[in-house]
Design a protein around this motif. Structure first.
Motif, PDB file in Angstrom:
ATOM      1  N   UNK A   1       0.895  -9.343 -25.475  1.00  0.00           N
ATOM      2  CA  UNK A   1       0.807 -10.052 -24.162  1.00  0.00           C
ATOM      3  C   UNK A   1       2.053 -10.005 -23.276  1.00  0.00           C
ATOM      4  N   UNK A   2       2.139  -8.876 -22.419  1.00  0.00           N
ATOM      5  CA  UNK A   2       3.377  -8.772 -21.813  1.00  0.00           C
ATOM      6  C   UNK A   2       3.700  -9.785 -20.812  1.00  0.00           C
ATOM      7  N   UNK A   3       2.633 -10.172 -19.851  1.00  0.00           N
ATOM      8  CA  UNK A   3       3.258 -11.164 -19.051  1.00  0.00           C
ATOM      9  C   UNK A   3       3.830 -12.504 -19.665  1.00  0.00           C
ATOM     10  N   UNK A   4       3.430 -13.008 -20.772  1.00  0.00           N
ATOM     11  CA  UNK A   4       4.263 -14.112 -21.453  1.00  0.00           C
ATOM     12  C   UNK A   4       5.333 -13.852 -22.192  1.00  0.00           C
ATOM     13  N   UNK A   5       5.244 -12.692 -22.821  1.00  0.00           N
ATOM     14  CA  UNK A   5       6.415 -12.302 -24.164  1.00  0.00           C
ATOM     15  C   UNK A   5       6.971 -10.923 -23.667  1.00  0.00           C
ATOM     16  N   UNK A   6       7.033 -10.502 -22.585  1.00  0.00           N
ATOM     17  CA  UNK A   6       7.682  -9.341 -22.140  1.00  0.00           C
ATOM     18  C   UNK A   6       7.325  -7.957 -22.922  1.00  0.00           C
ATOM     19  N   UNK A   7       8.434  -7.258 -23.240  1.00  0.00           N
ATOM     20  CA  UNK A   7       8.198  -5.954 -24.121  1.00  0.00           C
ATOM     21  C   UNK A   7       8.075  -6.315 -25.380  1.00  0.00           C
ATOM     22  N   UNK A   8       7.326  -5.639 -26.053  1.00  0.00           N
ATOM     23  CA  UNK A   8       7.014  -5.747 -27.559  1.00  0.00           C
ATOM     24  C   UNK A   8       8.175  -5.276 -28.248  1.00  0.00           C
ATOM     25  N   UNK A   9       8.654  -6.185 -29.511  1.00  0.00           N
ATOM     26  CA  UNK A   9       9.821  -5.533 -30.071  1.00  0.00           C
ATOM     27  C   UNK A   9       9.220  -4.269 -30.965  1.00  0.00           C
ATOM     28  N   UNK A  10      10.275  -3.405 -31.439  1.00  0.00           N
ATOM     29  CA  UNK A  10       9.987  -2.151 -31.813  1.00  0.00           C
ATOM     30  C   UNK A  10       9.111  -2.535 -33.134  1.00  0.00           C
ATOM     31  N   UNK A  11       9.727  -3.450 -33.936  1.00  0.00           N
ATOM     32  CA  UNK A  11       8.938  -3.818 -35.262  1.00  0.00           C
ATOM     33  C   UNK A  11       7.511  -3.982 -35.118  1.00  0.00           C
ATOM     34  N   UNK A  12       7.218  -4.710 -34.055  1.00  0.00           N
ATOM     35  CA  UNK A  12       5.694  -5.071 -33.799  1.00  0.00           C
ATOM     36  C   UNK A  12       4.679  -3.858 -33.756  1.00  0.00           C
TER      37      UNK A  12
ATOM     38  N   UNK B   1      12.059 -11.928 -16.157  1.00  0.00           N
ATOM     39  CA  UNK B   1      10.966 -12.347 -15.345  1.00  0.00           C
ATOM     40  C   UNK B   1       9.657 -12.334 -16.125  1.00  0.00           C
ATOM     41  N   UNK B   2       9.246 -11.209 -16.932  1.00  0.00           N
ATOM     42  CA  UNK B   2       7.966 -11.237 -17.472  1.00  0.00           C
ATOM     43  C   UNK B   2       8.110 -11.208 -18.986  1.00  0.00           C
ATOM     44  N   UNK B   3       9.360 -11.760 -19.324  1.00  0.00           N
ATOM     45  CA  UNK B   3       9.565 -11.761 -20.892  1.00  0.00           C
ATOM     46  C   UNK B   3       9.293 -12.997 -21.575  1.00  0.00           C
ATOM     47  N   UNK B   4      10.028 -13.089 -22.748  1.00  0.00           N
ATOM     48  CA  UNK B   4       9.480 -14.491 -23.546  1.00  0.00           C
ATOM     49  C   UNK B   4       9.690 -15.922 -23.044  1.00  0.00           C
ATOM     50  N   UNK B   5      10.752 -15.953 -21.769  1.00  0.00           N
ATOM     51  CA  UNK B   5      10.980 -17.056 -21.072  1.00  0.00           C
ATOM     52  C   UNK B   5       9.634 -17.642 -20.496  1.00  0.00           C
ATOM     53  N   UNK B   6       8.657 -16.812 -19.929  1.00  0.00           N
ATOM     54  CA  UNK B   6       7.658 -17.364 -19.608  1.00  0.00           C
ATOM     55  C   UNK B   6       6.614 -17.912 -20.455  1.00  0.00           C
ATOM     56  N   UNK B   7       6.745 -17.374 -21.864  1.00  0.00           N
ATOM     57  CA  UNK B   7       5.682 -17.820 -22.825  1.00  0.00           C
ATOM     58  C   UNK B   7       6.502 -19.080 -23.321  1.00  0.00           C
ATOM     59  N   UNK B   8       7.763 -19.307 -23.190  1.00  0.00           N
ATOM     60  CA  UNK B   8       8.710 -20.169 -23.729  1.00  0.00           C
ATOM     61  C   UNK B   8       8.324 -21.544 -22.923  1.00  0.00           C
ATOM     62  N   UNK B   9       8.005 -21.154 -21.311  1.00  0.00           N
ATOM     63  CA  UNK B   9       7.722 -22.368 -20.503  1.00  0.00           C
ATOM     64  C   UNK B   9       6.312 -23.050 -20.799  1.00  0.00           C
ATOM     65  N   UNK B  10       5.474 -22.024 -21.251  1.00  0.00           N
ATOM     66  CA  UNK B  10       4.155 -22.495 -21.586  1.00  0.00           C
ATOM     67  C   UNK B  10       3.983 -23.420 -22.724  1.00  0.00           C
ATOM     68  N   UNK B  11       4.900 -22.982 -23.943  1.00  0.00           N
ATOM     69  CA  UNK B  11       4.870 -23.770 -25.068  1.00  0.00           C
ATOM     70  C   UNK B  11       5.713 -25.123 -24.637  1.00  0.00           C
ATOM     71  N   UNK B  12       6.692 -24.942 -23.644  1.00  0.00           N
ATOM     72  CA  UNK B  12       7.501 -26.434 -23.507  1.00  0.00           C
ATOM     73  C   UNK B  12       6.382 -27.364 -22.859  1.00  0.00           C
TER      74      UNK B  12
END
Length: 204
Positions: free
Chosen positions: A114-125, A48-59
């Protein structure tokens, strides 16, 4: 630019993930946390708050020139218009990748993300190697992610802060002219919105 199947072994610290799992197990054993509740929180950020949100912004930016201009001019307002706003996403700047410029994001001091658009940060970040090396040798780090940036393409590294966070607007893949927004969103990866990857091709 090219991408391939890869691991992030050279920029990750695998022990961190193991320690997190061990700590989670210990806290669950002592009943300090409810594993089911934790899974629900993680699922919320991933779906819900993950990369899918950002993907919709990009699309939307790929298909709507007016929205794209707005996103690049005022990322916070444009993203908020789609309902993606909140803690860790109050002040957003969109960075557009072009044939001559490739943007990549880091947070050198901690792990502002940016949690609202990308969700949880990956460990490597959040890992020290990524945070230090991507600033000094971005092309080498990107190559370890499977991304070979040509010499004639400028690489710009952007450092997130507690006050300002970034979203990379990746280039739209070729051969996607007839795809819907929903279909385009499926091609947008988390890494492409950080800058350590590119959007997938339709045949991926």
């Amino acid at each position: 630019m090219t991408t391939d199947n890869h691991s992030h072994a050279n920029v990750l610290i695998p022990e961190v993930g193991l320690r997190v799992k061990a700590l989670e197990s210990l806290l669950a054993e002592k009943k300090a946390i409810d594993p089911a509740a934790l899974d629900l929180i993680i699922e919320t950020f991933e779906t819900q708050m993950g990369p899918k949100n950002g993907a919709k912004v990009v699309a939307k930016a790929w298909t709507d020139p007016k929205y794209r201009s707005w996103l690049l001019e005022d990322g916070t307002a444009a993203i908020k218009s789609l309902g993606y706003i909140g803690v860790q996403g109050e002040n957003m700047v969109a960075l557009e990748n072009t044939p001559t410029v490739h943007n990549v994001v880091v947070c050198t001091l901690c792990s502002c993300y940016p949690w609202p658009t990308l969700g949880l940060p990956p460990i490597w970040f959040k890992s020290a190697p990524y945070r230090a090396r991507v600033v000094i040798e971005p092309r080498s780090v990107l190559k370890e992610f499977g991304l070979d940036v040509p010499d004639d393409v400028e690489v710009r590294v952007w450092d997130s802060t507690a006050e300002l966070r970034y979203l990379v607007l990746p280039m739209r893949p070729s051969g996607t002219e007839n795809l819907t927004e929903q279909e385009l969103a499926a091609l947008v990866t988390r890494d492409s919105m950080i800058g350590t990857g590119v959007a997938q091709s339709p045949s991926h």
